[in-house]
Structures are given as structure tokens and as C-alpha cells.
Design a protein around this motif. Structure first.
Motif, PDB file in Angstrom:
ATOM      1  N   SER A 284       0.364  -0.801   0.074  1.00 54.17           N
ATOM      2  CA  SER A 284       0.043   0.039   0.089  1.00 54.17           C
ATOM      3  C   SER A 284       1.111   0.994   0.551  1.00 54.17           C
ATOM      4  O   SER A 284       0.174   1.854  -0.935  1.00 54.17           O
ATOM      5  N   LEU A 285       2.022   1.207   0.689  1.00 58.04           N
ATOM      6  CA  LEU A 285       2.893   2.503   1.155  1.00 58.04           C
ATOM      7  C   LEU A 285       2.983   2.905  -0.692  1.00 58.04           C
ATOM      8  O   LEU A 285       3.285   4.001  -1.210  1.00 58.04           O
ATOM      9  N   SER A 286       4.125   1.481  -1.510  1.00 61.16           N
ATOM     10  CA  SER A 286       4.713   1.767  -2.243  1.00 61.16           C
ATOM     11  C   SER A 286       3.808   2.202  -3.589  1.00 61.16           C
ATOM     12  O   SER A 286       3.724   3.034  -4.015  1.00 61.16           O
ATOM     13  N   SER A 287       2.237   1.847  -3.955  1.00 55.87           N
ATOM     14  CA  SER A 287       1.406   2.469  -4.950  1.00 55.87           C
ATOM     15  C   SER A 287       1.036   3.411  -4.326  1.00 55.87           C
ATOM     16  O   SER A 287       1.138   4.057  -5.422  1.00 55.87           O
ATOM     17  N   MET A 288       0.909   4.339  -2.540  1.00 55.65           N
ATOM     18  CA  MET A 288       0.661   5.466  -2.614  1.00 55.65           C
ATOM     19  C   MET A 288       1.513   6.615  -2.770  1.00 55.65           C
ATOM     20  O   MET A 288       1.786   6.806  -3.728  1.00 55.65           O
ATOM     21  N   ALA A 289       2.791   5.758  -3.028  1.00 56.58           N
ATOM     22  CA  ALA A 289       4.014   6.812  -3.306  1.00 56.58           C
ATOM     23  C   ALA A 289       4.380   6.720  -4.983  1.00 56.58           C
ATOM     24  O   ALA A 289       4.239   8.023  -5.352  1.00 56.58           O
ATOM     25  N   GLU A 290       4.080   5.346  -5.889  1.00 56.97           N
ATOM     26  CA  GLU A 290       4.749   5.849  -6.758  1.00 56.97           C
ATOM     27  C   GLU A 290       2.937   6.749  -7.846  1.00 56.97           C
ATOM     28  O   GLU A 290       3.148   7.535  -8.447  1.00 56.97           O
ATOM     29  N   LEU A 291       1.566   6.249  -7.459  1.00 54.34           N
ATOM     30  CA  LEU A 291       0.833   7.114  -8.058  1.00 54.34           C
ATOM     31  C   LEU A 291       1.197   8.062  -7.690  1.00 54.34           C
ATOM     32  O   LEU A 291       0.307   9.228  -8.407  1.00 54.34           O
ATOM     33  N   CYS A 292       1.407   8.701  -6.260  1.00 55.42           N
ATOM     34  CA  CYS A 292       1.340  10.340  -6.451  1.00 55.42           C
ATOM     35  C   CYS A 292       2.511  11.186  -6.940  1.00 55.42           C
ATOM     36  O   CYS A 292       2.205  12.224  -7.372  1.00 55.42           O
ATOM     37  N   ILE A 293       3.450   9.805  -7.596  1.00 54.20           N
ATOM     38  CA  ILE A 293       4.722  10.800  -8.518  1.00 54.20           C
ATOM     39  C   ILE A 293       3.699  11.014  -9.356  1.00 54.20           C
ATOM     40  O   ILE A 293       3.985  12.004 -10.423  1.00 54.20           O
ATOM     41  N   TYR A 294       3.370   9.891 -10.288  1.00 56.94           N
ATOM     42  CA  TYR A 294       2.334  10.338 -11.652  1.00 56.94           C
ATOM     43  C   TYR A 294       0.947  10.714 -11.472  1.00 56.94           C
ATOM     44  O   TYR A 294       1.230  11.659 -12.814  1.00 56.94           O
ATOM     45  N   LEU A 355      10.579   1.353 -20.537  1.00 60.41           N
ATOM     46  CA  LEU A 355       9.585   2.621 -20.234  1.00 60.41           C
ATOM     47  C   LEU A 355      10.599   3.810 -19.686  1.00 60.41           C
ATOM     48  O   LEU A 355      10.772   2.980 -17.960  1.00 60.41           O
ATOM     49  N   ARG A 356      10.217   5.022 -19.885  1.00 62.50           N
ATOM     50  CA  ARG A 356      10.843   5.757 -18.750  1.00 62.50           C
ATOM     51  C   ARG A 356       9.040   6.137 -17.799  1.00 62.50           C
ATOM     52  O   ARG A 356       8.435   6.718 -18.316  1.00 62.50           O
ATOM     53  N   GLY A 357       9.735   6.514 -16.530  1.00 64.46           N
ATOM     54  CA  GLY A 357       8.819   6.502 -15.740  1.00 64.46           C
ATOM     55  C   GLY A 357       9.530   7.784 -14.192  1.00 64.46           C
ATOM     56  O   GLY A 357       9.637   8.477 -14.565  1.00 64.46           O
ATOM     57  N   ALA A 358       8.226   7.285 -12.714  1.00 64.67           N
ATOM     58  CA  ALA A 358       8.690   7.609 -11.825  1.00 64.67           C
ATOM     59  C   ALA A 358       9.944   8.165 -11.356  1.00 64.67           C
ATOM     60  O   ALA A 358      10.046   9.363 -11.251  1.00 64.67           O
ATOM     61  N   ILE A 359      10.440   6.529 -11.512  1.00 67.02           N
ATOM     62  CA  ILE A 359      11.789   7.728 -11.038  1.00 67.02           C
ATOM     63  C   ILE A 359      13.069   8.777 -11.972  1.00 67.02           C
ATOM     64  O   ILE A 359      13.241   9.964 -11.642  1.00 67.02           O
ATOM     65  N   ALA A 360      13.065   8.384 -13.857  1.00 66.71           N
ATOM     66  CA  ALA A 360      13.409   9.432 -14.407  1.00 66.71           C
ATOM     67  C   ALA A 360      12.692  10.644 -14.445  1.00 66.71           C
ATOM     68  O   ALA A 360      13.821  11.881 -14.240  1.00 66.71           O
ATOM     69  N   PHE A 361      11.809  11.119 -14.343  1.00 63.18           N
ATOM     70  CA  PHE A 361      10.380  12.371 -14.086  1.00 63.18           C
ATOM     71  C   PHE A 361      11.239  12.780 -12.278  1.00 63.18           C
ATOM     72  O   PHE A 361      11.435  13.354 -12.375  1.00 63.18           O
ATOM     73  N   SER A 362      11.528  11.819 -11.265  1.00 62.41           N
ATOM     74  CA  SER A 362      11.265  12.375 -10.151  1.00 62.41           C
ATOM     75  C   SER A 362      12.886  12.820 -10.072  1.00 62.41           C
ATOM     76  O   SER A 362      13.509  13.752  -9.913  1.00 62.41           O
ATOM     77  N   LEU A 363      13.616  12.441 -10.664  1.00 59.19           N
ATOM     78  CA  LEU A 363      15.386  12.665 -11.320  1.00 59.19           C
ATOM     79  C   LEU A 363      15.653  13.926 -12.482  1.00 59.19           C
ATOM     80  O   LEU A 363      16.318  14.551 -11.539  1.00 59.19           O
ATOM     81  N   ALA A 364      14.870  13.933 -13.002  1.00 62.15           N
ATOM     82  CA  ALA A 364      14.652  14.888 -13.373  1.00 62.15           C
ATOM     83  C   ALA A 364      14.408  16.476 -12.845  1.00 62.15           C
ATOM     84  O   ALA A 364      14.716  17.447 -13.409  1.00 62.15           O
ATOM     85  N   GLN A 365      13.377  16.094 -12.346  1.00 58.54           N
ATOM     86  CA  GLN A 365      13.014  16.623 -11.272  1.00 58.54           C
ATOM     87  C   GLN A 365      14.328  17.714 -10.321  1.00 58.54           C
ATOM     88  O   GLN A 365      14.428  18.813  -9.205  1.00 58.54           O
TER      89      GLN A 365
END
Length: 375
Positions: A284-294, A355-365
Motif C-alpha cells: 500500500s505504501l509503495s502504490s501510494m508513493a508511485e501514484l503520487c509521483i505519476y 519505459l521511462r517513468g516515476a524515477i526518471a521524472f523525479s530525478l529530472a526534477q
């Protein structure tokens, strides 16, 4: 977030494979961002700013720990050599291919980067090499598709280790780039040595922390108190992350291997109640964190100040080429010693599955900016 969860459940119930949970969260974010941009343009949106501390210390740890804790260890360790080639050597290849290509574009004037120091281009190469094949794995995991377990194991194993490798590479390049020293060959060698030292030290911290937690759970009466068992798991896991960061190592890599050790050695030490509850809690914690980033990814679509279409097209081409130079050569090398070969069809799926996703986007920020616009 409630809307995202309800939409994700609806998508799962109707087996819409082409729209994973991450896509749902992104679309909801786009919709909210459009309303805020065009309906309420005067509303203060600074509370939507993506803070590095929020990403590194709140959102990222649950995702990485859950990946290690739920790792299919039998399939992972059976193919560990191939997975390490794809995730470690392949990420290095991808980083240098994309980084060198970006640096050439900078020298040609296509994108505004530091044309004298290639470290900024390598930073971009590292962050864009973080793969997140959530949609691919959601399709492969469907039982009615009868996906080859080898293919699933390779894609999943590469993705979870690749994230940690890309983050360590990014932070190693960032540390060298922030020093503002004149670039020379020794600078790159120093960064690679730092990457190796940080990786080995972080893995050691994660393994030791996981073993200590397993020993404590086995030789104590915590099984009579499930709530304290879950709390202890959480504290040891986050403790490995915090300690590694404190000694300037990689908390991400320490946390991942701590999760692997806890899943392998500590699962049978836990009470049945804790075993089930811990899996659901960390998921649940992992899903919540990932959905927040997306969700934030969708929101930021209408917050970008400028676009560089030429660089976007060139970067996509570079990523595809770098991915091909990662997968096909290393798969050919791996097949030399394998009895169950990686077919060319599997290689193509793995190639397009990066595919590129949450990690790539967050590092770009968190990309350091020096008065130019890379994106």
C-alpha cells in the motif's frame, strides 16, 4: 488521490491492459492541471512544487523496499548474471550513449547545456536510463496471457536493480558536477570509482541491517505482538536507508538489499498475522508513493515553461539506440552460458519494455540547473 484509486480499481476490474495504474494517475493529474491552468489561473500552486527531500525521503523508500521485499527470489537468483548485465553494465552503456549524444547536441547548439563539461550531459543520460516498465509488467503478469516466466523475471529483475543503479549514478555524477572542477579524464574515472565504492558499501549496509533484524525477530517474543513486528520491520528498513545516507552512501541500494534479505531470511520468523499484514502494508505504501509521483507528472504538464521539440525527438531516438546497445549485445553474451536461451522475440520485448517513468521524472526534477533550459 481517492479518484485515482477508484479509477485504478475500475481499470483492473475491466482488464484494460493498455492503461495501467500509472497511466490513470497521470491522466487524472493532467485533468486537474488543466482545470487549475484554465479555470482557476490565479490560484497559488506552489504547494504542488516537487521537493527533492519529499522524493528522496518519503516517496522513494517505500517503492524501493517493496521491490526488494516482494522480489521473486527463485527466478531472480537463477538469472542473476543476466539481470546484472542488463541492469548494471546496461545502465552504464545507456548512460554513456545518451550522455555523449546529448553532449554532441549541446556542442552543435541544439540544446542549452554546458558544452565544456560533459558531466551535465551524463547526468541526463543517467536519469533517462532509469526504466519503469509498469505497463509492460502489468500485461505480462496477466495469467490468461501465459507469459514466459523467464521474460517476466528478466524485465522485473532489471527494472528493480536498474532504478537503484541509475539513482547512484545520477548522485555520483551530481557530486562531481557540483564541485565545478575542470573536467578531465580523471574526473570521469573518479566518478566511476565513487559509483563502485558507494554500491559495494550500500549493499553491505543493507545486508547487515537485514540480518540483524532477522536475528532479533527469531530470538525474541515479538511474534506475540504483530503490531510491533511490523513496526520493527519498518524501522530497520528505513534505518538502513537513513544510515547509508548519513555516511554518504546510497540509501536506495541499501534499502533494496535489506528488503531482499528480510524477505529471504525473516519471513518465516514472523507470525502468520504479521506475514500477511506486512505484505499488504508495504504494498500500500509503495502504490501510494508511485501514484503520487505519476499524479504530479500529469499536473506538471501545464506547468512547464518551455519545450524543446527537437531535443525531445532526438532524446527519444538516443534512448531507443542506447536501449538496443544494452539489450541485444548483452543477451547474446548471456546466451553463451544459458540452457534456456533468451529468444530474439524476448529481446525485442525487453527492448521496448524499458519505459521511462516515476524515477526518471523525479530525478529530472532534481536536475541541477545553471541558467539553461534542458527540457
Amino acid at each position: 488521490m481517492g479518484v485515482v484509486i477508484l479509477c485504478s480499481v475500475w481499470v483492473k476490474q475491466h482488464r484494460i491492459y493498455y492503461l495501467p495504474e500509472s497511466g490513470v494517475a497521470t491522466l487524472v493529474g493532467v485533468a486537474v492541471g488543466a482545470v487549475m491552468r484554465f479555470v482557476y489561473p490565479d490560484v497559488d500552486t506552489h504547494f504542488f512544487d516537487f521537493e527533492p527531500e519529499m522524493f528522496y525521503f518519503v516517496l522513494l523508500p517505500p517503492m524501493i523496499f517493496h521491490a526488494g521485499y516482494t522480489l521473486r527470489r527463485k527466478h531472480f537468483f537463477r538469472n542473476v548474471g543476466t539481470i546484472l548485465m542488463f541492469s548494471v553494465l546496461g545502465t552504464l552503456v545507456s548512460t554513456f550513449v545518451v550522455g555523449c549524444f546529448t553532449f554532441v547536441l549541446g556542442r552543435a547548439g541544439w540544446v542549452e547545456i554546458d558544452a565544456d563539461n560533459p558531466m551535465e550531459a551524463l547526468l541526463f543520460g543517467a536519469l533517462i536510463s532509469a526504466v519503469d516498465p509498469a505497463a509492460t509488467l502489468s500485461v505480462m503478469g496477466a495469467p490468461e496471457l501465459h507469459c514466459d516466466p523467464l521474460l517476466y523475471s528478466l524485465v522485473f529483475g532489471e527494472s528493480v536493480l536498474n532504478d537503484a543503479v541509475a539513482i547512484v549514478l545520477f548522485k555520483s555524477w551530481e557530486r562531481v558536477y557540483a564541485s565545478e572542477e575542470q573536467f578531465h579524464a580523471a574526473t570521469l574515472l573518479l566518478a566511476l570509482v565513487n559509483f563502485a565504492v558507494v554500491s559495494v558499501g550500500s549493499v553491505f549496509i543493507g545486508v547487515i541491517t537485514g540480518l540483524n533484524c532477522s536475528y532479533l525477530c527469531r530470538h525474541s517474543a515479538l511474534g506475540q505482538h504483530p503490531k510491533y513486528e511490523i513496526l520493527l520491520l519498518f524501522l530497520f528498513a528505513y534505518g538502513s536507508y537513513a544510515f547509508a545516507e548519513l555516511v554518504e552512501l546510497s540509501g536506495i541500494m541499501a534499502l533494496f538489499f535489506c528488503g531482499v534479505v528480510l524477505a529471504h531470511y525473516n519471513s518465516y520468523n514472523l507470525s502468520p498475522t504479521t506475514r500477511v499484514a506486512a505484505h499488504s502494508f508495504f504494498a500500500s505504501l509503495s502504490s501510494m508513493a508511485e501514484l503520487c509521483i505519476y499524479l504530479y507528472m500529469g499536473l506538471s504538464l501545464f506547468r512547464l515553461q518551455s519545450w524543446n521539440p527537437r531535443f525531445i525527438a532526438a532524446a527519444i531516438a538516443a534512448v531507443l539506440v542506447a536501449r538496443a546497445l544494452n539489450i541485444f549485445p548483452f543477451a547474446a553474451i548471456a546466451n553463451i552460458g544459458r540452457t534456456h536461451k533468451i529468444s530474439i522475440q524476448m529481446q525485442v520485448v525487453i527492448w521496448f519494455g524499458g519505459l521511462r517513468g516515476a524515477i526518471a521524472f523525479s530525478l529530472a526534477q532534481n536536475m541541477p540547473q545553471r541558467n539553461h533550459d534542458l527540457y
